[in-house]
Every structure is written in C-alpha cells, then in structure tokens.
Design an enzyme around this catalytic site. Sequence first.
Site, PDB file in Angstrom:
ATOM      1  CG  HIS A 182       2.796   3.051  32.053  1.00 14.94           C
ATOM      2  ND1 HIS A 182       3.156   2.536  30.838  1.00 14.94           N
ATOM      3  CD2 HIS A 182       3.676   4.057  32.326  1.00 14.94           C
ATOM      4  CE1 HIS A 182       4.218   3.187  30.386  1.00 14.94           C
ATOM      5  NE2 HIS A 182       4.557   4.116  31.261  1.00 14.94           N
ATOM      6  CG  ASP A 218       0.042   0.819  30.128  1.00 13.81           C
ATOM      7  OD1 ASP A 218      -0.246   1.923  29.632  1.00 13.81           O
ATOM      8  OD2 ASP A 218       1.197   0.479  30.446  1.00 13.81           O
TER       9      ASP A 218
END
Length: 436
Positions: free
Chosen positions: A100, A103
């Site tokens: 993501h 992240d």
Amino acid sequence: MSTGFFGDIQKIKYEGPDSTNPLAFRHYQPDEIVLGKRMEDHLRFAVAYWHTFTWPGGDPFGGQTFLRPWFEDTMKAAKLKADVAFEFFSLLGAPYYCFHDADVRPEGRNFAENTKNLNEIVDYFAEKQAATGTKLLWGTANLFSNRRYMSGAATNPDPDVFAFAAATVKTCIDATQKLGGENYVLWGGREGYETLLNTDLKRELDQLGRFLNLVVEYKHKIGFKGTILIEPKPQEPTKHQYDYDVATVYGFLKKHGVENEVKVNIEQGHAILAGHSFEHELALANALGIFGSIDMNRNDYQSGWDTDQFPNNVPEMALAYYHVLAGGGFKTGGTNFDAKLRRQSLDPADLLIGHIGGMDCCARGLKAAAKMIEDKALSQPLADRYAGWESAEAQKLFRGEYSLDEITNWVESHDVNPQPKSGKQELLENVVNRYV
C-alpha cells in the site's frame, strides 16, 4: 549489501523433507517441474510489505511489541525499511512483493506532499528491483487507516473525501505502472456501514460504482497492462462491507458493466469470515470468469476475526491449488502472503521462518493438487456424475430448445421416473486424503 538486521543468516535454500533446519525449505524448490512448469512460476509468491515490515505487533488490548529501527515516519526510515525489505526478499528468494502507499512512504501534510513522498520512494524501489530482480505483483492505496476515511473513501458522504481518495488511487496506479506491477488491487475496508440509521445504501453503492469505473477508465487511458482486482471481505473494520464475497462482487461488477474488466483477489481468511471455504470462493470465481489472484493466510477458527496467520494446513492448500490449477492457473496474479507474525514472535529470523513454513505448505499443496489433476482423481468422478447431460436430448434441454410444455409431454410419454444415485462424498474425501 547487508543491513545487519538479519545477522549472519544466508540465502534460504532447499534441503529436502528430512531437514530439521528451520531456515531451509523442505518442499519448495523453485525449479522443480510441476505439470510441465516451474514451481516458482505456478505459485508466484509475494511478500506483503504491510504485515512484514510495518505491523507493530499491537492488538486491541496492547500496543507495540516489535521494535524495528525503521519505525519512524520519515523518508530516511522509509528507505531503511526498503533496504531491509529487499534484503528479505533476496534471502527468501521471493520473486514478488506487494504494498500500500502508506506502507512505504511517510505521511505528508497534504495530498501534494504524500505524492512527492510516494514518487521519491518509488524511484528508490525501482533501483532496488533492478539490483535484486524482485518484481511488484501489485500495488494499492490505503484508503482505510487515516481518520479522513472513517466513513469510507468512495462511499463517504463528503465528496471531498471521494475526490481525495480518487486522486490517491491515481498516484498509486501510476506508481504501480512505473514499477512494472502486474495488478492493481482495490480493497474497501471502510466501504460499508456501521448502522443503517445514517447510511444511504443506494447512494453509497452508486458512488462505489462510479469510483470503480474511474479506475477502469484511467487504466485504459495510461495503457496499464495489469489486472484490476477487488478483494472481497464481509466485515472488519466495518460491520457490513459492500464487497462481501465473490458472489456479491460479481453482482456489483455486472451492475456497473465492468465484469470483463475487473477480477477478484481472494483471501482465505476473508472467505472464512464470509462463512465460506477458501475453495468455494476460488471455484465460484473460476465459474464466473473473474478469478485473478490470492492472498494466502489462515484464520484461527475459534477467534471469529481476521487473524492473518501463515498457512499450515496442507489439505486446505491442496484443495485451494486444485481449483487454481483447474482454472488454468495464475495469469497476472499470484500467492501473496497476507500474513503476519504473532506479537510474541520478536526475532528477525521469525519473519523468515513464518514465510518459509507458508511456502513449504503451499508447495506441498500444489504438488498434491497437480497429482490429483494428473490422475483425474476428482475430475473423472465429476464427469461421470454429470455424464447424463452429454446426451443429445439433454444438450437440447440445456440449450433451451424445449419449452416447459414440451418437456412435460416428453416426461409423460417416456414415463420418466428417475432414481437417485450416490454422491459418493465419503469416497471422494478419502481420495483427497490419499494425496495429502
């Protein structure tokens, strides 16, 4: 270059089923040929960036247990995390990873700063990919953690949130394309409701449909060759999530005219939460023509929530990969380990050990599934069970060449009086057990 995080651990190698070395593969051999294809190319393993490198080890009753040197929201820490991540991919021999946006980049003060940070880390990832050979299976946007998304992203009552989310997805598709990603995933963790008292269901579903069409339109505009995937989940964090399961997603795709544009990324844990088996969701996705990829993990069957543990049940894996193989195998998808360590597993080596066990379990399941396919252990009994439908008259019946009146006349004139036949469930269950 080693970061030192994993100490003196060397690249994980195959040592065979008799090995007791926890840092060795017992069943996963990337170059082993299974059904005429390399095992690595069948399984297409990926490491999940979020659970592996960003999860702090918390639970609803306690906070962080993992003390990672990159746990700071700075670009310097993000690059250290990337250094460790790509070292991990190399040690494990994982061909792919997934992420993501949140992240991999520090959180900025606004959209522009988020985009700048993402672009900087994407350039860094590109260098790492070139140096290690690790590829991106899929990218996605985190549209659920930030408080702005507490009432949804695409389904939010505030159009500004919809716009912010749409712009964020654009930047993440751009990042995925730049890194050669083979898929782009949409997971609607906040696309649902807590109570119907403050929810306009039709409006929210229409908003979600518009959002999805925007994504598909943009994919074609920029020439992204990857697959758009939706990941079903029935609930958690919302009480009811709109992408509940494969059947629900298919109905949604049909309603909005994108059933030929979007496929599903099926997670075992989410299937269990929806009251299904993993193989049910896989088989249904194949039947509907929307199977794309899998998130591999398992849930604790007693807990009732998404525990995201590493797979360790070979019979479950055998049936899962049986349906993957029966459907023609992965095209652009793969096996992403959406699994995390238990919060007491503090050692860096535990990250490797968890993935090694999961990869070995999947390898055993794949080989069992392949053998069942080679032997027609399940396909032949299935063909025999439905053999009656292969007759000329039955084919006409199936194609709709007879009306109800004609069928009724045929039943009466031929004195049709069918008798039931055994389904042989116990026999077939015993057959599966012979292979696992």
